[in-house]
Design a protein around this motif. Structure first.
Motif, PDB file in Angstrom:
ATOM      1  N   ALA A  55      -7.209   1.716  -6.474  1.00  0.00           N
ATOM      2  CA  ALA A  55      -6.661   1.088  -5.273  1.00  0.00           C
ATOM      3  C   ALA A  55      -6.967   1.968  -4.059  1.00  0.00           C
ATOM      4  CB  ALA A  55      -5.166   0.893  -5.414  1.00  0.00           C
ATOM      5  N   VAL A  56      -7.465   1.352  -3.010  1.00  0.00           N
ATOM      6  CA  VAL A  56      -7.817   2.095  -1.805  1.00  0.00           C
ATOM      7  C   VAL A  56      -6.582   2.786  -1.229  1.00  0.00           C
ATOM      8  CG1 VAL A  56      -8.717   1.910   0.539  1.00  0.00           C
ATOM      9  CG2 VAL A  56      -9.773   0.602  -1.294  1.00  0.00           C
ATOM     10  N   SER A  57      -5.455   2.099  -1.230  1.00  0.00           N
ATOM     11  CA  SER A  57      -4.234   2.699  -0.678  1.00  0.00           C
ATOM     12  C   SER A  57      -3.814   3.932  -1.471  1.00  0.00           C
ATOM     13  CB  SER A  57      -3.101   1.679  -0.656  1.00  0.00           C
ATOM     14  OG  SER A  57      -2.824   1.225  -1.960  1.00  0.00           O
ATOM     15  N   ASN A  58      -3.998   3.899  -2.782  1.00  0.00           N
ATOM     16  CA  ASN A  58      -3.678   5.050  -3.623  1.00  0.00           C
ATOM     17  C   ASN A  58      -4.617   6.215  -3.320  1.00  0.00           C
ATOM     18  OD1 ASN A  58      -2.424   6.544  -5.624  1.00  0.00           O
ATOM     19  ND2 ASN A  58      -3.704   5.707  -7.244  1.00  0.00           N
ATOM     20  N   VAL A  60      -6.364   6.796  -0.536  1.00  0.00           N
ATOM     21  CA  VAL A  60      -6.092   7.321   0.813  1.00  0.00           C
ATOM     22  C   VAL A  60      -4.805   8.141   0.813  1.00  0.00           C
ATOM     23  CG1 VAL A  60      -5.488   6.657   3.171  1.00  0.00           C
ATOM     24  CG2 VAL A  60      -7.377   5.535   2.013  1.00  0.00           C
ATOM     25  N   GLY A  61      -3.797   7.667   0.115  1.00  0.00           N
ATOM     26  CA  GLY A  61      -2.543   8.414   0.036  1.00  0.00           C
ATOM     27  C   GLY A  61      -2.725   9.780  -0.591  1.00  0.00           C
ATOM     28  N   LYS A  62      -3.496   9.832  -1.676  1.00  0.00           N
ATOM     29  CA  LYS A  62      -3.758  11.118  -2.333  1.00  0.00           C
ATOM     30  C   LYS A  62      -4.555  12.055  -1.429  1.00  0.00           C
ATOM     31  CE  LYS A  62      -2.382  10.272  -6.657  1.00  0.00           C
ATOM     32  NZ  LYS A  62      -1.324  10.921  -7.350  1.00  0.00           N
ATOM     33  N   LYS A  64      -4.852  12.085   1.930  1.00  0.00           N
ATOM     34  CA  LYS A  64      -4.071  12.540   3.080  1.00  0.00           C
ATOM     35  C   LYS A  64      -2.926  13.460   2.648  1.00  0.00           C
ATOM     36  CE  LYS A  64      -3.274   9.818   6.552  1.00  0.00           C
ATOM     37  NZ  LYS A  64      -2.871   8.673   7.393  1.00  0.00           N
TER      38      LYS A  64
END
Length: 74
Positions: A55-58, A60-62, A64
């Motif tokens: 998942a892109v959101s996962n 990016v979260g990792k 950042k």
């Protein structure tokens, strides 16, 4: 592109080098590939190749979260 809060210039050349290393480590851990990295004093550009199952959101979260944690700790 990741932008600093209020577009403040906070990144030095040394910090950008360290963030690049952290991003590469994180991408390897998540089975991704960091293709390009660049940045200035108030933002960072990334080009990442990731498997569609991630998942892109996962991702990016990792990226950042880990980079912020490591830079603040150092």
């Amino acid at each position: 592109m990741f932008v600093t809060k209020y577009r403040r210039g906070v990144f030095t050349k040394e910090m950008l080098v360290r963030v690049n290393e952290i991003m590469k480590e994180t991408c390897l851990q998540m089975d991704c590939e960091l293709l390009e990295f660049g940045g200035e004093d108030n933002h960072i550009h990334l080009m990442v190749s990731a498997h569609p199952k991630i998942a892109v959101s996962n991702l990016v979260g990792k990226l950042k979260g880990k980079s912020s944690y490591m830079i603040r700790r150092e």
